[in-house]
Write a protein that holds these residues in place. Sequence first.
Motif, PDB file in Angstrom:
ATOM      1  N   GLY A  42       0.812  -1.204   0.000  1.00 45.81           N
ATOM      2  CA  GLY A  42       0.000   0.000   0.000  1.00 45.81           C
ATOM      3  C   GLY A  42       0.848   1.257   0.000  1.00 45.81           C
ATOM      4  N   THR A  43       0.330   2.302  -0.620  1.00 47.80           N
ATOM      5  CA  THR A  43       0.944   3.626  -0.543  1.00 47.80           C
ATOM      6  C   THR A  43      -0.121   4.574  -0.029  1.00 47.80           C
ATOM      7  OG1 THR A  43       0.407   4.072  -2.861  1.00 47.80           O
ATOM      8  CG2 THR A  43       2.618   3.244  -2.389  1.00 47.80           C
ATOM      9  N   GLY A  44       0.305   5.482   0.843  1.00 45.49           N
ATOM     10  CA  GLY A  44      -0.679   6.354   1.435  1.00 45.49           C
ATOM     11  C   GLY A  44      -0.081   7.622   1.991  1.00 45.49           C
ATOM     12  N   VAL A  45      -0.976   8.419   2.589  1.00 39.58           N
ATOM     13  CA  VAL A  45      -0.574   9.684   3.175  1.00 39.58           C
ATOM     14  C   VAL A  45      -1.442   9.950   4.412  1.00 39.58           C
ATOM     15  CG1 VAL A  45      -2.116  11.062   1.693  1.00 39.58           C
ATOM     16  CG2 VAL A  45      -0.091  12.129   2.704  1.00 39.58           C
ATOM     17  N   PHE A  57       3.695   7.484   3.129  1.00 43.50           N
ATOM     18  CA  PHE A  57       4.254   6.225   3.615  1.00 43.50           C
ATOM     19  C   PHE A  57       3.938   5.092   2.650  1.00 43.50           C
ATOM     20  CE2 PHE A  57       0.046   6.700   5.412  1.00 43.50           C
ATOM     21  CZ  PHE A  57      -0.532   5.446   5.254  1.00 43.50           C
ATOM     22  N   ARG A  58       4.651   4.014   2.875  1.00 46.07           N
ATOM     23  CA  ARG A  58       4.443   2.760   2.152  1.00 46.07           C
ATOM     24  C   ARG A  58       4.248   1.694   3.214  1.00 46.07           C
ATOM     25  NH1 ARG A  58       7.877  -1.494  -0.048  1.00 46.07           N
ATOM     26  NH2 ARG A  58       7.054  -2.170  -2.049  1.00 46.07           N
ATOM     27  N   VAL A  59       3.344   0.774   2.977  1.00 45.50           N
ATOM     28  CA  VAL A  59       3.122  -0.316   3.924  1.00 45.50           C
ATOM     29  C   VAL A  59       3.058  -1.627   3.150  1.00 45.50           C
ATOM     30  CG1 VAL A  59       0.604   0.015   3.917  1.00 45.50           C
ATOM     31  CG2 VAL A  59       1.666  -1.194   5.814  1.00 45.50           C
ATOM     32  N   VAL A  60       3.746  -2.624   3.690  1.00 45.04           N
ATOM     33  CA  VAL A  60       3.692  -3.969   3.126  1.00 45.04           C
ATOM     34  C   VAL A  60       3.007  -4.842   4.168  1.00 45.04           C
ATOM     35  CG1 VAL A  60       5.018  -5.946   2.279  1.00 45.04           C
ATOM     36  CG2 VAL A  60       5.799  -3.607   1.798  1.00 45.04           C
ATOM     37  N   ARG A  75       0.307  -8.649   9.564  1.00 41.73           N
ATOM     38  CA  ARG A  75       1.465  -7.833   9.931  1.00 41.73           C
ATOM     39  C   ARG A  75       1.579  -6.689   8.927  1.00 41.73           C
ATOM     40  NH1 ARG A  75       7.323  -8.939  11.894  1.00 41.73           N
ATOM     41  NH2 ARG A  75       8.392  -7.169  10.951  1.00 41.73           N
ATOM     42  N   GLU A  76       1.721  -5.461   9.461  1.00 45.48           N
ATOM     43  CA  GLU A  76       1.856  -4.269   8.625  1.00 45.48           C
ATOM     44  C   GLU A  76       3.227  -3.648   8.897  1.00 45.48           C
ATOM     45  OE1 GLU A  76      -2.559  -2.368   8.642  1.00 45.48           O
ATOM     46  OE2 GLU A  76      -1.522  -2.382  10.583  1.00 45.48           O
ATOM     47  N   ASP A  77       4.062  -3.578   7.876  1.00 48.99           N
ATOM     48  CA  ASP A  77       5.380  -2.960   7.997  1.00 48.99           C
ATOM     49  C   ASP A  77       5.350  -1.617   7.264  1.00 48.99           C
ATOM     50  OD1 ASP A  77       6.823  -5.018   9.455  1.00 48.99           O
ATOM     51  OD2 ASP A  77       6.616  -6.230   7.643  1.00 48.99           O
ATOM     52  N   PHE A  78       5.447  -0.539   8.038  1.00 45.86           N
ATOM     53  CA  PHE A  78       5.359   0.820   7.509  1.00 45.86           C
ATOM     54  C   PHE A  78       6.750   1.412   7.308  1.00 45.86           C
ATOM     55  CE2 PHE A  78       1.405   0.196   9.773  1.00 45.86           C
ATOM     56  CZ  PHE A  78       0.463   0.836   8.986  1.00 45.86           C
ATOM     57  N   GLN A  79       6.906   2.169   6.231  1.00 46.18           N
ATOM     58  CA  GLN A  79       8.094   2.998   6.040  1.00 46.18           C
ATOM     59  C   GLN A  79       7.605   4.375   5.592  1.00 46.18           C
ATOM     60  OE1 GLN A  79      11.292   1.597   3.578  1.00 46.18           O
ATOM     61  NE2 GLN A  79      12.426   3.484   3.851  1.00 46.18           N
ATOM     62  N   VAL A  89       0.719  -5.307  14.241  1.00 50.26           N
ATOM     63  CA  VAL A  89       0.202  -6.649  13.966  1.00 50.26           C
ATOM     64  C   VAL A  89      -1.235  -6.723  14.473  1.00 50.26           C
ATOM     65  CG1 VAL A  89       0.483  -9.130  14.294  1.00 50.26           C
ATOM     66  CG2 VAL A  89       2.512  -7.656  14.152  1.00 50.26           C
ATOM     67  N   TRP A  90      -2.145  -6.923  13.538  1.00 47.39           N
ATOM     68  CA  TRP A  90      -3.558  -7.123  13.845  1.00 47.39           C
ATOM     69  C   TRP A  90      -3.833  -8.627  13.954  1.00 47.39           C
ATOM     70  CZ3 TRP A  90      -7.453  -3.914  15.052  1.00 47.39           C
ATOM     71  CH2 TRP A  90      -7.392  -2.571  14.670  1.00 47.39           C
ATOM     72  N   PHE A  91      -4.782  -8.980  14.821  1.00 49.52           N
ATOM     73  CA  PHE A  91      -5.343 -10.328  14.875  1.00 49.52           C
ATOM     74  C   PHE A  91      -6.850 -10.162  14.714  1.00 49.52           C
ATOM     75  CE2 PHE A  91      -1.360 -10.719  17.100  1.00 49.52           C
ATOM     76  CZ  PHE A  91      -0.855 -11.919  16.617  1.00 49.52           C
ATOM     77  N   PHE A  92      -7.387 -10.744  13.640  1.00 49.00           N
ATOM     78  CA  PHE A  92      -8.821 -10.689  13.380  1.00 49.00           C
ATOM     79  C   PHE A  92      -9.387 -12.092  13.582  1.00 49.00           C
ATOM     80  CE2 PHE A  92      -7.096  -7.267  10.704  1.00 49.00           C
ATOM     81  CZ  PHE A  92      -7.855  -6.209  11.157  1.00 49.00           C
ATOM     82  N   GLN A  93     -10.216 -12.241  14.602  1.00 48.63           N
ATOM     83  CA  GLN A  93     -10.867 -13.512  14.906  1.00 48.63           C
ATOM     84  C   GLN A  93     -12.252 -13.498  14.268  1.00 48.63           C
ATOM     85  OE1 GLN A  93      -9.790 -16.107  17.242  1.00 48.63           O
ATOM     86  NE2 GLN A  93     -11.500 -17.215  16.343  1.00 48.63           N
TER      87      GLN A  93
END
Length: 173
Positions: A42-45, A57-60, A75-79, A89-93
């Motif tokens: 993802g790319t965002g602002v 930012f960029r998120v993978v 897992r979201e890795d932001f730069q 890190v999200w956990f969706f049950q």
Amino acid sequence: MLSIPRVFAAIVLSIATLAAPTALAASKPLVLEDYFRGRAVGTGVFESGIAGVRREFRVVTHGTWNPRTFTLRLREDFQYDDGERDTKVWFFQKVAENRYIGTRSDVLNPVTITTGGPQIKFNYAANVETEDGPVAVRFFDTLTLVDRRTLRNTADVMKYGLVIGTVDLTFKK
């Protein structure tokens, strides 16, 4: 010779035919474990007019679905453009058809998420780190499935009932 109404009808039909694949894809329900399974980029602002901040930012993301426990680990890795990095890190049950409970370490309470169409809306309070320490803010997120490979995430960030910033983020599979 074609009359004006027939030309207009032909143009409308052509436009509708061209738009049909996107409309069909966008009308599919957004299923968290389907879209976020595997890798997405993802790319965002983030923008805040109040603070005069604009951070691109960029998120993978890396999503793992466990069918035995009905849990999506995301897992979201932001730069950020200024070089800062962050990981969430999200956990969706999945607790029922079209219903999830989401948790993350900086989110103050479990989040109930109801799905069922191409768009999901939910909100949560989270601690955001600042120079002066953590500040609790509320995110009002909207996830919209644009097509089978594209997802748009927009959010209002609020404090004391006022919008203090916005997020606009587009993911691609």
